[in-house]
Design a protein around this motif. Sequence first.
Motif, short mmCIF file in Angstrom:
data_model
loop_
_atom_site.label_atom_id
_atom_site.label_comp_id
_atom_site.label_asym_id
_atom_site.label_seq_id
_atom_site.Cartn_x
_atom_site.Cartn_y
_atom_site.Cartn_z
N ARG A 23 -25.64 -33.42 35.94
CA ARG A 23 -24.70 -34.37 35.27
C ARG A 23 -23.55 -33.54 34.66
O ARG A 23 -23.60 -33.43 33.42
CB ARG A 23 -25.33 -35.55 34.71
N PRO A 24 -22.48 -33.09 35.29
CA PRO A 24 -21.75 -32.22 34.58
C PRO A 24 -20.65 -32.79 33.67
O PRO A 24 -20.29 -32.47 32.61
CB PRO A 24 -20.60 -31.51 35.70
N ARG A 25 -20.81 -34.32 33.61
CA ARG A 25 -19.96 -35.21 32.61
C ARG A 25 -20.33 -34.99 31.36
O ARG A 25 -19.71 -34.98 30.35
CB ARG A 25 -19.87 -36.50 33.07
N TYR A 26 -21.76 -34.23 30.91
CA TYR A 26 -22.28 -34.04 29.90
C TYR A 26 -21.82 -32.73 29.21
O TYR A 26 -22.28 -32.35 28.21
CB TYR A 26 -23.70 -34.21 29.74
N LEU A 27 -21.19 -31.71 29.85
CA LEU A 27 -20.67 -30.51 29.50
C LEU A 27 -19.48 -30.55 28.96
O LEU A 27 -18.28 -31.13 29.24
CB LEU A 27 -20.49 -29.51 30.76
N ASP A 28 -19.10 -30.02 27.66
CA ASP A 28 -18.02 -29.96 26.94
C ASP A 28 -17.66 -28.15 27.00
O ASP A 28 -18.09 -27.62 26.13
CB ASP A 28 -18.12 -30.69 25.85
N TRP A 29 -16.98 -27.70 27.79
CA TRP A 29 -16.84 -26.24 27.96
C TRP A 29 -16.14 -25.50 26.66
O TRP A 29 -16.16 -24.53 26.55
CB TRP A 29 -16.03 -25.91 29.46
N ARG A 30 -15.75 -26.54 25.83
CA ARG A 30 -15.23 -25.98 24.55
C ARG A 30 -16.12 -25.72 23.53
O ARG A 30 -15.81 -25.10 22.55
CB ARG A 30 -14.22 -27.13 24.04
N LYS A 31 -17.28 -26.23 23.81
CA LYS A 31 -18.66 -26.42 22.88
C LYS A 31 -19.75 -25.39 23.43
O LYS A 31 -20.58 -24.95 22.77
CB LYS A 31 -19.06 -27.55 22.68
N VAL A 32 -19.92 -25.27 24.73
CA VAL A 32 -20.82 -24.47 25.39
C VAL A 32 -20.19 -23.42 26.25
O VAL A 32 -19.07 -23.51 26.80
CB VAL A 32 -21.88 -25.25 26.20
N ASP A 33 -20.85 -22.45 26.56
CA ASP A 33 -20.34 -21.23 27.28
C ASP A 33 -21.45 -21.31 28.66
O ASP A 33 -22.12 -21.81 28.69
CB ASP A 33 -20.20 -19.71 26.75
N GLU A 34 -20.68 -20.40 29.67
CA GLU A 34 -21.54 -20.61 31.03
C GLU A 34 -22.80 -20.07 30.75
O GLU A 34 -23.68 -20.51 31.49
CB GLU A 34 -20.58 -19.77 31.96
N GLN A 35 -22.92 -19.16 29.91
CA GLN A 35 -24.45 -18.45 29.82
C GLN A 35 -25.46 -19.51 29.31
O GLN A 35 -26.35 -19.45 29.87
CB GLN A 35 -24.30 -17.09 28.65
N GLN A 36 -25.09 -20.16 28.42
CA GLN A 36 -26.02 -21.27 27.81
C GLN A 36 -26.07 -22.33 28.86
O GLN A 36 -27.40 -22.69 29.05
CB GLN A 36 -25.19 -22.03 26.78
N VAL A 37 -25.57 -22.65 29.79
CA VAL A 37 -25.59 -23.64 30.70
C VAL A 37 -26.49 -23.11 31.79
O VAL A 37 -27.51 -23.63 32.31
CB VAL A 37 -24.26 -24.16 31.38
N ILE A 38 -26.26 -21.67 32.15
CA ILE A 38 -27.16 -21.06 33.10
C ILE A 38 -28.75 -20.92 32.54
O ILE A 38 -29.66 -20.94 33.31
CB ILE A 38 -26.51 -19.63 33.46
N GLU A 39 -28.63 -20.57 31.31
CA GLU A 39 -29.81 -20.54 30.63
C GLU A 39 -30.71 -21.87 30.89
O GLU A 39 -31.85 -21.86 31.13
CB GLU A 39 -29.87 -20.02 29.22
#
Length: 106
Positions: A23-39
């Motif tokens: 559910r990408p709607r829960y991602l705020d790319w201003r607060k998380v970076d790609e590495q955190q999401v991949i982890e």
Amino acid sequence: TCPFVKILDGARDKEGCQLLLVRPRYLDWRKVDEQQVIEAMWYTIETLLQDAETQRCGFCAINSLKGMSPKAFNRKFMPKMLESVQNRLPIRIGALAQHMGLPSTR
């Protein structure tokens, strides 16, 4: 738990693949970076690997676009995510699907 990705416990497709809701709607790319999401995805997939049937059949990722805002959309990220997982983990990606308007699982 990470609201971005959720294992749908006990839910499998007709081939036996475990269903995984993204559910990408829960991602705020201003607060998380790609590495955190991949982890977070790697942690989830490692959790999937604990189940023998999922090891055998794989998983199906359902990408829910419901309620998605432009802030949650990162076109460059998905290829990076797939590249980080494919051929690096002993699990079969049975399918990738995109759906609009899935019912809430919360």
